[in-house]
Design an enzyme around this catalytic site. Structure first.
Site, short mmCIF file in Angstrom:
data_model
loop_
_atom_site.label_atom_id
_atom_site.label_comp_id
_atom_site.label_asym_id
_atom_site.label_seq_id
_atom_site.Cartn_x
_atom_site.Cartn_y
_atom_site.Cartn_z
N GLN A 146 0.85 -1.18 0.00
CA GLN A 146 0.00 0.00 0.00
C GLN A 146 0.89 1.23 0.00
O GLN A 146 1.66 1.44 0.93
CB GLN A 146 -0.86 -0.08 1.26
CG GLN A 146 -1.58 1.17 1.64
CD GLN A 146 -1.99 1.13 3.09
OE1 GLN A 146 -2.74 0.25 3.50
NE2 GLN A 146 -1.49 2.04 3.90
N GLU A 167 -8.23 -1.78 7.48
CA GLU A 167 -6.95 -1.99 8.13
C GLU A 167 -7.14 -2.20 9.63
O GLU A 167 -6.42 -2.92 10.27
CB GLU A 167 -6.05 -0.77 7.89
CG GLU A 167 -4.66 -0.90 8.50
CD GLU A 167 -3.69 0.12 7.92
OE1 GLU A 167 -4.15 1.12 7.34
OE2 GLU A 167 -2.49 -0.12 8.01
N SER A 196 1.82 6.68 2.62
CA SER A 196 2.57 7.72 3.35
C SER A 196 3.70 8.31 2.53
O SER A 196 4.30 7.63 1.70
CB SER A 196 3.16 7.12 4.62
OG SER A 196 2.14 6.76 5.50
N GLU A 216 -3.03 8.59 18.33
CA GLU A 216 -3.65 9.91 18.40
C GLU A 216 -4.70 10.07 17.30
O GLU A 216 -5.79 10.62 17.54
CB GLU A 216 -2.58 11.01 18.29
CG GLU A 216 -1.69 11.14 19.52
CD GLU A 216 -0.79 9.94 19.76
OE1 GLU A 216 -0.34 9.32 18.77
OE2 GLU A 216 -0.52 9.59 20.92
#
Lengths: 391, 372
Positions: free
Chosen positions: A122, A240, A125, A372
């Site tokens: 994938q 995911e 990022s 977070e």
């Protein structure tokens, strides 16, 4: 604790159970080659029961896949252990292909993916787009019948052994943020794709950098519309966060079992340590129960934000479990085998697994969405709290 | 709505939940009690029995109950917990009813269960003594069989709703082993002293017995196992109440975080508050999962039920206490105010954590059960 009985009266459930029994009868797992077994599983629609018939599925509710996994796992058939090599593909990318792609793309990609012939990665990022994926800069420009790709991806799991990648690239200008993104299938063996390993905390190279230098991707390999990339990414990220392993002992239980073994080797029974272990056992039980529930509650193919709960819990839990493992090792925790460069698939257990898992667990609360980000998703999408105003 | 026979279909749970929620909402005490736990208002208690059949859920139909299961009872406790209910539910349907059922004593069941089911009898179980040990063991309270019946002597403490009870089931040691006896608290030789409870929504009493007349409910062959089963059942009920309480605290926190504006934006848009709420949800759902699993295991008498109930009680205790504390914090000064609901949840959570054994007590037992 496997309870398949809840919906035994359900005709869909009966159909799935019968198909699994037939599969196991015709292809006894003990004597069948793994790839051959998985091809047969795919052809019977037991790869992803929620997918269309003929495309690895039966068009049934997704939660029945949990039953399939439970039955296969009980019969010793290849399940999670196999998928782990291609978890990204089987667990996340496949549902996105089916939701956003075309039938010819399903036919081209799903079967080789499921039986492990083609590993997927994938490509999301980037150096300047981590938690904020909508800031990505890799460009896709249409040139005749091809899209031309230029840019850099980072933190890409399994890119070094992947045959295919799902790439998120920008078709609009940078200001278009999440609206100007597209998803493509790319051939990772193309010489215009340069994969370079990145080493992690334990010396291993799970992750990679991937560079694209004028890579030409046929227009047919676009998934959905040229501005549908963000929706594809959401589908992938929601998947995911939901483990497909409802039938297995559960990630948490495995980690706990490792440290219980260390604890039992100790001669003393320090009460403080012992209580910590019991607390971890309770949290592990809770996490496995919740994960099972999340897997069972899945709607046909759109897992909700509840998966973020499981992700958040597991990452904290595993860190706590291995911290306990290190404390239980006591002075042995001063030692470590080798930090030498290696790809994870080449790792040979060397007796320092607690140390290695302890180190690697730090990544659990970062990869696949940081804790977070998970808390933002839970706060905003589950609890309905207001978003943070944009500056 | 009424529940008849066996377990409800889960699709009917929502309806039952709505009915219970509406009922408990009407029974909210208007003012937090200051001096003592207020006496039970028998009116709503009787209506709960007649209109909803709550007290008779576990009671078999032949004794005037619904013959339902622990699953429905769990739901009652979740809703009761949300509403900070002021009723002797944990004593009557969480302890005494399962104890009578587990005794297998038809005479005792026929004598006591119909009154429990119709709301005319509040009942409790007195097993803990002044030492405050909740895990069933041996007791200083002694029972003697005489020609004219049993007599029981000793001191029981932290007896739930002891001051309201019309029937006190007493666990005592006899020459032949542990027994469970029925005691009428109005008989001579019984002194019931109200204890000042930190959680004013639930009354506690000390019960002093001096050669008090008693009726045998379970003999030595049955009593220890009946007590163990009763405690497992009560743990599941209390954990359900804690889940309900935790749910309410999170709901209040989220509601306030959405509405309250400071620095020009709702405080829930700040990650400091948002992430706190997210962590509360994680804890709440973990507790709920453990409580539901424990309920199923007790219901099916699974061999791991003692592990499951201890895990549920230990975790849900800390979960509820933490969520009640966070709820105060998120509400700021209002959360700390006497007139506001938050402190009552915090007191309920604090007391509930101790009731039937502290989280640490249960974990110590778990360490043995898990062979750690």
């Amino acid at each position: 604790m496997a309870t398949v009985s809840t919906a035994a009266s359900d005709p869909d459930m009966r159909r799935v159970v019968t198909l699994v029994e037939e599969l196991l009868r015709e292809f006894p797992p003990a004597t069948t080659d793994t790839t051959e077994f998985l091809k047969a599983q795919f052809d019977r629609g037991l790869a992803w029961v929620q997918f269309p018939a003929g495309r690895g599925g039966l068009g049934l509710p997704r939660n029945l896949q949990v039953t399939v996994q439970e039955l296969l796992s009980a019969a010793g058939a290849p399940t999670m252990d196999h998928y782990l090599g291609n978890a990204l593909g089987v667990g996340m990318i496949a549902p996105a292909l089916v939701r956003h792609g075309r039938p010819d793309q399903w036919d081209a990609y799903l079967r080789p993916m499921f039986c492990g012939e083609e590993i997927w990665c994938q490509l999301f990022s980037e150096p300047a787009a981590g938690s904020d994926l909508s800031a990505l800069r890799t460009r896709a420009v249409l040139d005749g019948d091809d899209w031309v790709i230029n840019g850099q991806k980072i933190w890409t799991t399994a890119a070094h052994r992947a045959g295919r990648g799902l790439l998120m690239a920008r078709t609009g200008d940078l200001e278009s943020r999440h609206r100007g993104l597209a998803a493509f299938v790319v051939d990772m063996r193309d010489p215009r794709v340069d994969v370079r390993p990145l080493r992690q905390i334990d010396g291993s190279a799970h992750l990679n950098e991937v560079y694209f230098d004028d890579l030409r991707v046929p227009a047919a390999d676009l998934i959905g519309a040229p501005d549908e990339g963000w929706q594809v990414a959401i589908t992938i990220m929601m998947n995911e966060r939901v483990s497909i392993g409802g039938g297995s002992a559960g990630e948490g239980s495995q980690a706990l079992a490792e440290v219980v073994e260390v604890w039992r080797r100790r001669e003393d029974r320090d009460p403080v340590m012992r209580d910590r272990l019991v607390q971890l056992a309770i949290k592990t039980r809770a996490a496995d129960l919740l994960n099972r529930k999340a897997a069972r509650d899945l709607a046909v193919d759109n897992p909700g934000p509840e998966g973020s709960l499981a992700k958040l819990i597991y990452s904290q839990l595993k860190q706590g479990v291995y911290e306990f493992g290190m404390d239980a090792l006591d002075s042995e925790a001063l030692l470590f085998g080798s930090y030498a460069f290696h790809h994870p698939e080449d790792h040979v257990p060397d007796g320092f697994e607690i140390q290695r898992h302890y180190l690697f667990a730090r990544g659990d609360s970062i990869g696949g969405g940081t804790s977070e980000v998970m808390r933002n998703v839970i706060g905003e999408r589950v609890l309905g709290l207001p978003k943070e105003p944009r500056p | 709505m009424t529940v008849d026979g066996a377990r409800l279909d889960p699709s009917e749970y929502d309806e039952l939940r709505q009915v219970l929620r509406a009922f408990f909402a009407r029974c909210q005490p208007s003012e937090p009690p200051a001096e003592h736990t207020p006496p039970l208002d028998r009116g709503p208690w009787l209506r709960m029995a007649r209109e909803l059949g709550v007290q008779g859920l576990l009671v078999p139909e032949r004794w005037g109950g619904a013959g339902a299961t622990l699953a429905e009872v769990g739901l009652v406790f979740e809703e009761a917990g949300r509403a900070l209910h002021p009723f002797p539910l944990l004593s009557t349907i969480g302890l005494a009813t399962p104890a009578l059922l587990a005794s297998g004593n038809e005479v005792a069941m026929k004598r006591y269960l119909p009154g429990i089911a119709d709301g005319s009898r509040v009942a409790t179980l007195a097993f803990v003594e002044p030492a405050g040990r909740w895990n069933p063991g041996s007791y200083d309270t002694t029972a003697v069989a005489r020609a004219d019946g049993w007599q029981v002597s000793g001191v029981k403490d932290y007896v739930l709703d002891g001051g309201e009870a019309d029937l006190v089931l007493v666990v005592a040691d006899s020459a032949d082993g542990q027994v469970m006896l029925a005691v009428d608290p109005r008989q001579p030789g019984v002194r019931v002293i109200d204890r000042p409870a930190l959680d004013r929504s639930r009354s506690l009493a000390r019960v002093e017995l001096e050669a008090a007349p008693a009726t045998l409910v379970a003999g030595p062959g049955r009593a220890p196992e009946a007590l163990r089963h009763t405690v497992d059942t009560a743990l599941v009920c209390l954990a359900a109440e804690q889940v309900g309480g935790g749910e309410r605290c999170l709901e209040m926190s989220v509601g306030h975080a959405r509405e309250r504006v400071q620095f020009g934006r709702p405080i829930g848009s700040f990650q400091a508050i948002k992430h706190r709420c997210a962590d509360m949800l994680v804890e709440l759902e973990s507790g709920r999962a453990l409580q539901r699993a424990a309920l199923e295991q007790v219901l099916h008498h699974s061999p791991d039920r003692h592990i499951a109930t201890a895990m549920a009680k230990s975790f849900c205790s800390e979960m509820f206490r933490h969520l009640a504390a966070e709820n105060i914090q998120i509400h700021g000064a209002m959360g700390f105010s006497w007139e506001f609901e938050a402190h009552r949840h915090y007191k309920r959570a604090t007391a509930a954590a101790v009731l039937f054994g502290s989280p640490l007590d249960h974990r110590l037992r778990l360490a043995e059960l898990l062979d750690y």
